[in-house]
Design a protein around this motif. Sequence first.
Motif, PDB file in Angstrom:
ATOM      1  N   ALA A   1       0.825  -1.217   0.000  1.00 47.27           N
ATOM      2  CA  ALA A   1       0.000   0.000   0.000  1.00 47.27           C
ATOM      3  C   ALA A   1       0.852   1.258   0.000  1.00 47.27           C
ATOM      4  O   ALA A   1       0.440   2.293  -0.550  1.00 47.27           O
ATOM      5  N   GLN A   2       2.053   1.206   0.602  1.00 41.33           N
ATOM      6  CA  GLN A   2       2.923   2.378   0.643  1.00 41.33           C
ATOM      7  C   GLN A   2       3.409   2.748  -0.765  1.00 41.33           C
ATOM      8  O   GLN A   2       3.492   3.929  -1.108  1.00 41.33           O
ATOM      9  N   SER A   3       3.741   1.745  -1.554  1.00 38.93           N
ATOM     10  CA  SER A   3       4.140   2.024  -2.933  1.00 38.93           C
ATOM     11  C   SER A   3       2.942   2.427  -3.779  1.00 38.93           C
ATOM     12  O   SER A   3       3.037   3.303  -4.657  1.00 38.93           O
ATOM     13  N   GLU A   4       1.817   1.799  -3.512  1.00 42.03           N
ATOM     14  CA  GLU A   4       0.633   2.066  -4.341  1.00 42.03           C
ATOM     15  C   GLU A   4       0.164   3.512  -4.218  1.00 42.03           C
ATOM     16  O   GLU A   4      -0.257   4.123  -5.215  1.00 42.03           O
ATOM     17  N   VAL A   5       0.261   4.096  -3.006  1.00 45.90           N
ATOM     18  CA  VAL A   5      -0.229   5.469  -2.860  1.00 45.90           C
ATOM     19  C   VAL A   5       0.693   6.461  -3.563  1.00 45.90           C
ATOM     20  O   VAL A   5       0.223   7.464  -4.135  1.00 45.90           O
ATOM     21  N   ILE A   6       1.991   6.194  -3.571  1.00 45.49           N
ATOM     22  CA  ILE A   6       2.889   7.129  -4.251  1.00 45.49           C
ATOM     23  C   ILE A   6       2.757   6.967  -5.762  1.00 45.49           C
ATOM     24  O   ILE A   6       2.820   7.948  -6.522  1.00 45.49           O
ATOM     25  N   VAL A   7       2.541   5.740  -6.227  1.00 42.52           N
ATOM     26  CA  VAL A   7       2.333   5.520  -7.660  1.00 42.52           C
ATOM     27  C   VAL A   7       1.050   6.209  -8.118  1.00 42.52           C
ATOM     28  O   VAL A   7       1.012   6.843  -9.188  1.00 42.52           O
ATOM     29  N   ALA A   8       0.003   6.132  -7.300  1.00 44.73           N
ATOM     30  CA  ALA A   8      -1.248   6.801  -7.648  1.00 44.73           C
ATOM     31  C   ALA A   8      -1.062   8.307  -7.724  1.00 44.73           C
ATOM     32  O   ALA A   8      -1.620   8.981  -8.611  1.00 44.73           O
ATOM     33  N   ALA A   9      -0.259   8.853  -6.820  1.00 38.22           N
ATOM     34  CA  ALA A   9       0.005  10.297  -6.839  1.00 38.22           C
ATOM     35  C   ALA A   9       0.789  10.691  -8.082  1.00 38.22           C
ATOM     36  O   ALA A   9       0.509  11.726  -8.710  1.00 38.22           O
ATOM     37  N   LEU A  10       1.786   9.881  -8.452  1.00 34.84           N
ATOM     38  CA  LEU A  10       2.553  10.169  -9.666  1.00 34.84           C
ATOM     39  C   LEU A  10       1.639  10.130 -10.885  1.00 34.84           C
ATOM     40  O   LEU A  10       1.758  10.965 -11.798  1.00 34.84           O
ATOM     41  N   GLU A  11       0.731   9.165 -10.889  1.00 39.10           N
ATOM     42  CA  GLU A  11      -0.215   9.042 -11.997  1.00 39.10           C
ATOM     43  C   GLU A  11      -1.101  10.287 -12.076  1.00 39.10           C
ATOM     44  O   GLU A  11      -1.299  10.867 -13.167  1.00 39.10           O
ATOM     45  N   ARG A  12      -1.638  10.726 -10.932  1.00 37.62           N
ATOM     46  CA  ARG A  12      -2.515  11.905 -10.918  1.00 37.62           C
ATOM     47  C   ARG A  12      -1.784  13.147 -11.397  1.00 37.62           C
ATOM     48  O   ARG A  12      -2.375  14.004 -12.082  1.00 37.62           O
ATOM     49  N   ASN A  13      -0.517  13.246 -11.042  1.00 36.26           N
ATOM     50  CA  ASN A  13       0.245  14.443 -11.368  1.00 36.26           C
ATOM     51  C   ASN A  13       0.911  14.378 -12.736  1.00 36.26           C
ATOM     52  O   ASN A  13       1.632  15.309 -13.118  1.00 36.26           O
ATOM     53  N   GLY A  14       0.693  13.310 -13.459  1.00 37.18           N
ATOM     54  CA  GLY A  14       1.234  13.193 -14.801  1.00 37.18           C
ATOM     55  C   GLY A  14       2.737  13.038 -14.859  1.00 37.18           C
ATOM     56  O   GLY A  14       3.383  13.424 -15.835  1.00 37.18           O
ATOM     57  N   ILE A  15       3.343  12.443 -13.801  1.00 37.81           N
ATOM     58  CA  ILE A  15       4.792  12.249 -13.749  1.00 37.81           C
ATOM     59  C   ILE A  15       5.151  10.903 -14.371  1.00 37.81           C
ATOM     60  O   ILE A  15       4.550   9.866 -14.053  1.00 37.81           O
ATOM     61  N   ASP A  16       6.143  10.921 -15.230  1.00 38.41           N
ATOM     62  CA  ASP A  16       6.656   9.697 -15.848  1.00 38.41           C
ATOM     63  C   ASP A  16       7.080   8.725 -14.741  1.00 38.41           C
ATOM     64  O   ASP A  16       7.875   9.073 -13.866  1.00 38.41           O
ATOM     65  N   HIS A  17       6.544   7.505 -14.776  1.00 38.96           N
ATOM     66  CA  HIS A  17       6.909   6.550 -13.731  1.00 38.96           C
ATOM     67  C   HIS A  17       6.740   5.125 -14.239  1.00 38.96           C
ATOM     68  O   HIS A  17       6.052   4.867 -15.238  1.00 38.96           O
ATOM     69  N   GLU A  18       7.380   4.193 -13.521  1.00 39.68           N
ATOM     70  CA  GLU A  18       7.203   2.761 -13.749  1.00 39.68           C
ATOM     71  C   GLU A  18       6.954   2.110 -12.391  1.00 39.68           C
ATOM     72  O   GLU A  18       7.513   2.532 -11.388  1.00 39.68           O
ATOM     73  N   TYR A  19       6.106   1.096 -12.381  1.00 38.04           N
ATOM     74  CA  TYR A  19       5.798   0.381 -11.149  1.00 38.04           C
ATOM     75  C   TYR A  19       5.906  -1.114 -11.414  1.00 38.04           C
ATOM     76  O   TYR A  19       5.219  -1.642 -12.290  1.00 38.04           O
ATOM     77  N   ILE A  20       6.792  -1.794 -10.673  1.00 38.81           N
ATOM     78  CA  ILE A  20       7.012  -3.227 -10.869  1.00 38.81           C
ATOM     79  C   ILE A  20       6.762  -3.936  -9.539  1.00 38.81           C
ATOM     80  O   ILE A  20       7.382  -3.596  -8.526  1.00 38.81           O
ATOM     81  N   VAL A  21       5.853  -4.906  -9.556  1.00 42.17           N
ATOM     82  CA  VAL A  21       5.551  -5.709  -8.370  1.00 42.17           C
ATOM     83  C   VAL A  21       6.181  -7.092  -8.543  1.00 42.17           C
ATOM     84  O   VAL A  21       6.036  -7.718  -9.597  1.00 42.17           O
ATOM     85  N   PHE A  22       6.865  -7.555  -7.494  1.00 42.96           N
ATOM     86  CA  PHE A  22       7.564  -8.835  -7.544  1.00 42.96           C
ATOM     87  C   PHE A  22       6.803  -9.857  -6.697  1.00 42.96           C
ATOM     88  O   PHE A  22       6.707  -9.735  -5.475  1.00 42.96           O
ATOM     89  N   SER A  23       6.268 -10.860  -7.374  1.00 44.73           N
ATOM     90  CA  SER A  23       5.441 -11.865  -6.714  1.00 44.73           C
ATOM     91  C   SER A  23       6.278 -12.748  -5.787  1.00 44.73           C
ATOM     92  O   SER A  23       7.382 -13.177  -6.136  1.00 44.73           O
ATOM     93  N   GLY A  24       5.744 -12.993  -4.582  1.00 41.02           N
ATOM     94  CA  GLY A  24       6.403 -13.882  -3.644  1.00 41.02           C
ATOM     95  C   GLY A  24       7.575 -13.274  -2.903  1.00 41.02           C
ATOM     96  O   GLY A  24       8.257 -13.980  -2.151  1.00 41.02           O
ATOM     97  N   GLU A  25       7.804 -11.978  -3.076  1.00 37.28           N
ATOM     98  CA  GLU A  25       8.927 -11.330  -2.395  1.00 37.28           C
ATOM     99  C   GLU A  25       8.441 -10.607  -1.144  1.00 37.28           C
ATOM    100  O   GLU A  25       7.369 -10.002  -1.133  1.00 37.28           O
TER     101      GLU A  25
END
Length: 621
Positions: free
Chosen positions: A566-590
């Motif tokens: 959830a900590q990463s998800e909220v910052i990614v959502a903010a970057l998305e809202r603000n139109g900032i170039d970003h990448e988000y990678i989730v690693f399964s089982g880590e």
Amino acid sequence: MEAPYGSWPSPISGEVVARDPGWPYSGLVADHGALYWIEARSHEDGRDVVVADGVDAIPAGASARTRVHEYGGGAYTVHAGTVYFCDDADQRVYATRDGVPVPLTPAPPHKHGVRYADLQVTPDGRTLICVRERDGDPEHINDLVAFPTDGSAPPVVLAEGHDFYSSPRISPDGSRLAWLVWDHPRMPWEGTELHVAELKEGLSLFKKRLVAGGADEAIVQPAWSPDGVLHYSSDRTGWWNLYRESGTVVTALEAEVGGPLWVFGESYYDFLDDGRIVLTYFSAGADHLAVVERDGTLRDIALDCTRIVDLTADGRRALFVGASPTRSLRVYALDVDDGGLETLSPDADELVPEPYVSVPRALEFPTTGGKTAHAIFYPPHHPEYEGPPDERPPLVVRIHGGPTAHVSSILRPEIQFFTSRGIAVVDVNYGGSTGYGREYRDRLRGTWGIVDTDDAVNCARHLAQSGEVDGARMTITGGSAGGWTVLCALTQYPDVFACGADYYGVAELTAFVDDTHKFESRYFDYLIGPFDEAAWTERSPLTHADKIRVPVIVLQGDEDKVVPPAQSEVIVAALERNGIDHEYIVFSGEQHGFRKADSLRRAAEAELAFYGRVLGFDVHR
């Protein structure tokens, strides 16, 4: 040959980084002439294997790992050739009998619902004493327990009532037990208490008494000498030093014989059969090995190792995990008298060919308030390439986690992955890092997100102003608490870094404190101050996410309980809202910190590709 910085071809690929487990050897235990250790195997799904003199001592599929405090440590011990270990699959304690693991503790009510750590066996081999952690509401319950090594009875409680327990240590004759405790809101590097009691039949304590410690004194590693004298390390002078139970000073260094109690079972000293003590201390950015002679004098032993951990002894030799800036971690045995050094771990080929190694240097730089901070700088290096004379290299500023921790100058493929391509790297031991005394460590008290951020920025600016790097192509990366600093730097100093890489970083404090585990649930009292919703919200990077102007890559494990997704998800959502170039990678089982080979490879390659795209250089895999 001349080529733009960042574009040099390198043999240190993502696959090479994936083969490096980060810390391949740990937890040394000497038993009846054999030496055991934990071997981390990223290529086996991150399994931790107990080996005896290099041969597997637990069955295939088993993993000796404990989830107590989430960070673990002390997941196994050995007595008379029998290995006792916590299996990561269910967190029960097992004993190996004829190569077969036999469970000693009851099955938990639900998966991982009961966990054990810091295993110790009484000298007669009949009882195992350890830390236990059970799921509870509103938080987990920690205590000290004991149970028979034949599994004939369930654990009984030896000590309870404190928030945290650590380091149960049994005297050589089995008559006494020493242990550490601390309570909320303290973290163990703020203050712990060392207790000792008489131990009756391994299953009950009486005549309990306080030996040392308190709210402002951090005790680590209680240990008994062969003649039954209790020793411990205390930071009562501002530096962790060694003492006897009577309070007698054993060492009086302006250096650290000890460190933060993040994991169980760490060892900074041990006893030789003839009464001497072998120890390691951290000073001037490196670890040193020394012997306390019988007359009390301290004799340094010259080694080229800059990192020495998990120090133990077999009576006459020092046994430890060591590394240097040009050689990766190995398990060593050292004759402390003639200096003979033997490598005990497999003598595998180095992952980083020697001609490609960037040898770092310790760096001191001016920072806020007229103070000095510390770092380790790795210049770009390649045996065949150099950058154009009118170009300066890009810089990666690395921020360690913790934040109460430190980095050392050792050979790490994940750093050489960048330097061999023409990218400079600096590892920052910002104010709050350990190894530089309590005053330096306490710089972060109440100032997390300020002091660490200022030091990271001032380090980058120092290198740019000195002409070592290109000030227009600097990036910042870090995981966990380091990810927090990345986000703070991008919000507070939006024009310093060209981009950032956030590995499972803290973004918002008020939600984090409700989601994280017990061990760190009151850490912010030290780092920020007692809960104040307005103050904590103001300090949180998420509150100021609209100030981020540069691209960000975010990487997160989906099973992380320390910094939940959830900590990463909220910052990614903010970057998305603000139109900032970003990448988000989730690693399964880590979980908290990537352990699987494929995850390590993907993360390294993704971070490099991201930098190449943003900073404008061609990436050679």
